[in-house]
Design a protein around this motif. Structure first.
Motif, short mmCIF file in Angstrom:
data_model
loop_
_atom_site.label_atom_id
_atom_site.label_comp_id
_atom_site.label_asym_id
_atom_site.label_seq_id
_atom_site.Cartn_x
_atom_site.Cartn_y
_atom_site.Cartn_z
N MET A 160 -9.04 -9.41 23.12
CA MET A 160 -10.40 -8.91 22.86
C MET A 160 -11.43 -9.94 23.32
SD MET A 160 -9.90 -6.04 21.37
CE MET A 160 -8.42 -5.25 20.73
N ARG A 161 -12.58 -9.44 23.69
CA ARG A 161 -13.67 -10.32 24.10
C ARG A 161 -14.71 -10.33 22.98
NH1 ARG A 161 -18.55 -9.86 26.45
NH2 ARG A 161 -19.15 -11.36 28.06
N VAL A 162 -15.06 -11.53 22.55
CA VAL A 162 -16.04 -11.65 21.47
C VAL A 162 -17.17 -12.56 21.94
CG1 VAL A 162 -16.46 -12.43 19.11
CG2 VAL A 162 -14.31 -11.28 19.67
N GLU A 163 -18.38 -12.05 21.82
CA GLU A 163 -19.55 -12.85 22.20
C GLU A 163 -20.10 -13.51 20.94
OE1 GLU A 163 -22.53 -10.53 24.10
OE2 GLU A 163 -23.85 -12.26 24.36
N ILE A 164 -20.13 -14.84 20.97
CA ILE A 164 -20.57 -15.61 19.80
C ILE A 164 -22.02 -16.06 20.01
CG2 ILE A 164 -20.15 -17.67 18.39
CD1 ILE A 164 -17.62 -16.25 18.24
N VAL A 165 -22.89 -15.68 19.10
CA VAL A 165 -24.30 -16.07 19.17
C VAL A 165 -24.58 -17.02 18.00
CG1 VAL A 165 -26.68 -15.24 19.17
CG2 VAL A 165 -24.86 -13.81 20.13
N GLN A 166 -25.14 -18.18 18.31
CA GLN A 166 -25.49 -19.13 17.25
C GLN A 166 -26.79 -18.68 16.58
OE1 GLN A 166 -23.57 -21.66 16.25
NE2 GLN A 166 -22.04 -21.48 17.89
N ALA A 167 -26.75 -18.53 15.25
CA ALA A 167 -27.94 -18.04 14.53
C ALA A 167 -29.12 -18.99 14.70
CB ALA A 167 -27.61 -17.87 13.05
N ALA A 168 -28.83 -20.27 14.86
CA ALA A 168 -29.91 -21.25 15.01
C ALA A 168 -30.74 -20.98 16.26
CB ALA A 168 -29.32 -22.65 15.08
N ASP A 169 -30.15 -20.25 17.23
CA ASP A 169 -30.86 -19.96 18.48
C ASP A 169 -31.76 -18.73 18.35
OD1 ASP A 169 -29.53 -22.06 19.52
OD2 ASP A 169 -27.95 -20.86 20.47
N ALA A 209 -9.85 -18.84 17.51
CA ALA A 209 -10.18 -18.57 18.91
C ALA A 209 -11.43 -19.35 19.33
CB ALA A 209 -10.39 -17.08 19.11
N ALA A 210 -12.41 -19.42 18.44
CA ALA A 210 -13.64 -20.16 18.75
C ALA A 210 -13.35 -21.65 18.91
CB ALA A 210 -14.68 -19.92 17.66
N SER A 259 -31.89 -10.06 23.20
CA SER A 259 -31.06 -9.60 24.32
C SER A 259 -30.29 -10.75 24.96
CB SER A 259 -31.93 -8.90 25.36
OG SER A 259 -32.90 -9.82 25.83
N GLN A 260 -30.78 -11.96 24.73
CA GLN A 260 -30.12 -13.10 25.38
C GLN A 260 -28.70 -13.29 24.83
OE1 GLN A 260 -32.86 -16.15 25.83
NE2 GLN A 260 -31.58 -17.42 27.14
N GLY A 261 -27.79 -13.60 25.68
CA GLY A 261 -26.38 -13.62 25.32
C GLY A 261 -25.95 -14.91 24.64
N GLY A 262 -24.76 -14.89 24.08
CA GLY A 262 -24.15 -16.07 23.52
C GLY A 262 -23.03 -16.54 24.42
N THR A 263 -21.96 -17.01 23.80
CA THR A 263 -20.80 -17.48 24.57
C THR A 263 -19.65 -16.50 24.36
OG1 THR A 263 -21.55 -19.71 24.04
CG2 THR A 263 -19.33 -19.49 24.95
N ALA A 264 -19.09 -16.02 25.45
CA ALA A 264 -17.97 -15.08 25.33
C ALA A 264 -16.66 -15.85 25.22
CB ALA A 264 -17.92 -14.16 26.53
N ILE A 265 -15.84 -15.45 24.25
CA ILE A 265 -14.52 -16.07 24.10
C ILE A 265 -13.46 -14.97 24.07
CG2 ILE A 265 -15.45 -18.05 22.81
CD1 ILE A 265 -14.16 -16.74 20.27
N ALA A 266 -12.24 -15.36 24.43
CA ALA A 266 -11.13 -14.42 24.39
C ALA A 266 -10.35 -14.64 23.10
CB ALA A 266 -10.21 -14.65 25.58
N VAL A 267 -10.02 -13.56 22.41
CA VAL A 267 -9.25 -13.65 21.16
C VAL A 267 -7.91 -12.93 21.35
CG1 VAL A 267 -9.30 -13.27 18.67
CG2 VAL A 267 -11.45 -13.57 19.91
#
Lengths: 111, 470
Positions: free
Chosen positions: A1-10, A34-35, A17-25
């Motif tokens: 699975m692909r999970v996009e991680i967005v930091q709340a501080a950002d 996975a993170a 709409s701005q993206g986070g970091t995509a990781i594979a799980v």
């Protein structure tokens, strides 16, 4: 699975709409593991679902908790909060993480 | 070790202890009596303070800070060393020694190793302080090993005579109830569960008074209740504690439970008087903002409210702000009970020479929601006084300002971004007065990795919340 991680501080500095970091799980893998493998920081504590330090908020997609999410109340589960130490994605997801997400769970009850 | 072996060993120690005292012998760590601790100790020059990054944007492990508290030193008031823990996410909270004055009669034992548990992680660290200014991590007991005993969330560390170490454990392997106790063996590597599961439900702090063969333990809540933060729904659902448990120390069973009732919600720090003959002690019911005196009378343990801190009106609050006395200690001469009201912003000392009738001696109004002093050396105070520690001679009191990361976020959210401060007051134990020392400030907000919280404080040569006498 692909999970996009967005930091709340950002949140303040970036548009929604701005993206986070995509990781594979991997299948059955929990989000926190996975993170960590991908070098994306998520705060954590007990790693058993008791303490809520690793709480994230699901913006899209679905997860399941592999252990009882004891640190979360019904109202948290209904509104998309997940414990990344014991949650594995069942679809691609977009997830907001960071201490500010944990802090949303409980406010000063008297103020 | 079986219970029988343990009891036998205990009675042998007691025998040896009585023998040694008759000869005023003193081979082991600490001091022969509380008064000897006052007379014979040197001024503290180093403080060990737990520093935390858990649950913040700083992606770093918690650490043991070494703080220079020697006014003759060029580094006075500075953090001179940080021993990082190997893993992030611990929430270092309370910690303690491998040996204290309870082993003063046992030659060959040294007060040298700090046992430093992670309250969230359930990881237990052993730190060697042979080099006092550069402590070194020497052993780690991993969470899986603790969970295998159906325990989690280590809290208080005390050292019974003989080199073993006891830790209160607040939850089971899932972070639910019941909690229990863990015993670390003298080698600080082996360990076992001390109590039978289910003897108590909730756990928090404990203190033991060997001459009366008693241990007292208090109650916070299940880790899954208090770790996420404070929720009034949990109080209403009865998920927070209000009892004291008096244990038979030899048999490891609860002999009597005292319910403190609605005025005794969340009884935290239990402090027996240092005098080994005394059965008197105090506990702070933090949520109810009351102090209870407990004692033994006619073979029964009793507890009675002796101090009641009133809530105060605040424009931003829906209800009066409770004082929240989150920590207390007894001066080494047992004359003063000292504590901190975290929300109100007050450090206080009460004369407890008559323990049933405490008399307010002095206080300092600082930080929190109402403190008169809002800054020290231009450093804004963004939280109230919390964890207190006193010099053995009773002349200096130090405190830090963080309670618990998630609770800080609710009541003093700026503590996460600004970090904790460590402050000091000079105390006159003859006059019963204390004065803020504005020349002393340790700022945990100003560290290379980022602002840190700070919690419990200890000195290398013993302190008012470590040392117990047989």
């Amino acid at each position: 699975m692909r999970v996009e991680i967005v930091q709340a501080a950002d949140r303040a500095s970036k548009s929604q709409s701005q993206g986070g970091t995509a990781i594979a799980v991997e299948p059955g893998e929990v989000l926190l593991d996975a993170a960590e493998r991908a070098g994306v920081p998520i705060p954590f504590g007990c790693r058993t679902g008791a303490c809520s330090t690793c709480t994230g908020k699901l913006r899209s997609g679905e997860i399941e908790h592999v252990r009882a999410p004891r640190a979360l109340k019904e109202r948290h589960l209904r509104t998309g909060y997940v414990l990344t130490c014991i949650a594995t994605p069942t679809t691609d997801c977009r997830l907001e993480v960071g201490p500010d997400v944990q802090a949303e769970l409980l406010e000063n009850p008297w103020k | 070790m079986s219970d029988t072996d343990s009891s036998r060993e205990h009675s042998e120690h007691r025998h040896e202890h009585e023998h040694d005292h008759a000869h005023h012998d003193h081979e082991g760590p600490g001091y022969v009596t509380p008064q000897a601790a006052i007379e014979k100790s040197e001024r503290e020059r180093i403080a060990y303070v737990l520093g935390l990054y858990v649950g913040t944007d700083v992606d770093a492990p918690d650490f043991l800070a070494t703080v220079d508290v020697d006014p003759e030193s060029d580094a006075y008031g500075e953090i001179v060393d940080r021993q990082k823990m190997p893993t992030k996410g611990d929430e270092l909270h309370h910690f303690g020694w491998n040996a204290c004055s309870s082993s003063c009669h046992i030659g060959g034992l040294e007060r040298r190793y700090l046992i430093v548990p992670g309250n969230r992680s359930s990881r237990i660290h052993v730190v060697d302080t042979e080099d006092r200014r550069n402590p070194e991590l020497v052993n780690v007991i991993e969470p899986d090993a603790i969970h295998d005993l159906d325990l989690s969330a280590p809290h208080t560390v005390h050292c019974p005579a003989g080199g073993s170490v006891m830790l209160s454990m607040l939850g089971d392997a899932d972070g639910e109830l019941p909690g229990g106790f863990l015993e670390l063996h003298e080698d600080l590597e082996g360990y076992e569960r001390w109590d039978e599961s289910g003897e108590i439900d909730m756990n928090y702090d404990f203190w033991y008074q060997p001459r009366h063969d008693v241990m007292v333990s208090s109650e916070w809540a299940a880790p899954s209740t208090y770790q996420p933060g404070f929720d009034m729904d949990d109080v209403e659902a009865g998920k927070y504690g209000h009892q004291l448990h008096f244990w038979n120390w030899t048999d490891r069973t609860v002999e009597q439970t005292v319910d403190l009732g609605a005025e005794g919600l969340i009884p935290l720090e239990v402090r027996f008087l240092h005098s080994p003959v005394s059965t008197h002690g105090f506990v702070n019911a933090a949520l109810s903002s009351n102090i209870f005196h407990f004692w033994k009378e006619d073979g029964e343990w009793r507890a009675e409210k002796v101090i009641d801190f009133e809530g105060r009106e605040h424009d931003d609050w829906d209800m009066p702000v409770p004082a929240l006395p989150t920590d207390i200690l007894l001066s080494m001469d047992d004359r003063y009970l000292i504590g901190a009201n975290w929300l109100h912003g007050e450090v206080w000392m009460y004369d407890v020479s008559d323990p049933a009738n405490p008399r307010r001696a002095d206080s300092i109004s600082i930080g929190g929601y109402f403190g008169e002093t809002r800054a020290v050396q231009d450093r804004e105070l963004v939280a109230g006084p919390q964890m207190v520690q006193m010099s053995l001679d009773g002349e200096r009191l130090y405190w830090t300002t963080s309670l618990y990361s998630t609770w800080d976020n609710q009541f003093f959210p700026e503590e996460a971004d600004r970090g904790t401060v460590m402050l000091k007051a000079d105390v006159d134990p003859r006059r019963g007065t204390m004065t803020l020392d504005e020349d002393f400030l340790v700022d945990f907000g100003d560290l290379p990795a980022g602002p840190a919280r700070a919690h419990e404080i200890r000195w290398p040569d013993g302190d008012c919340t470590s040392d117990v006498w047989e």
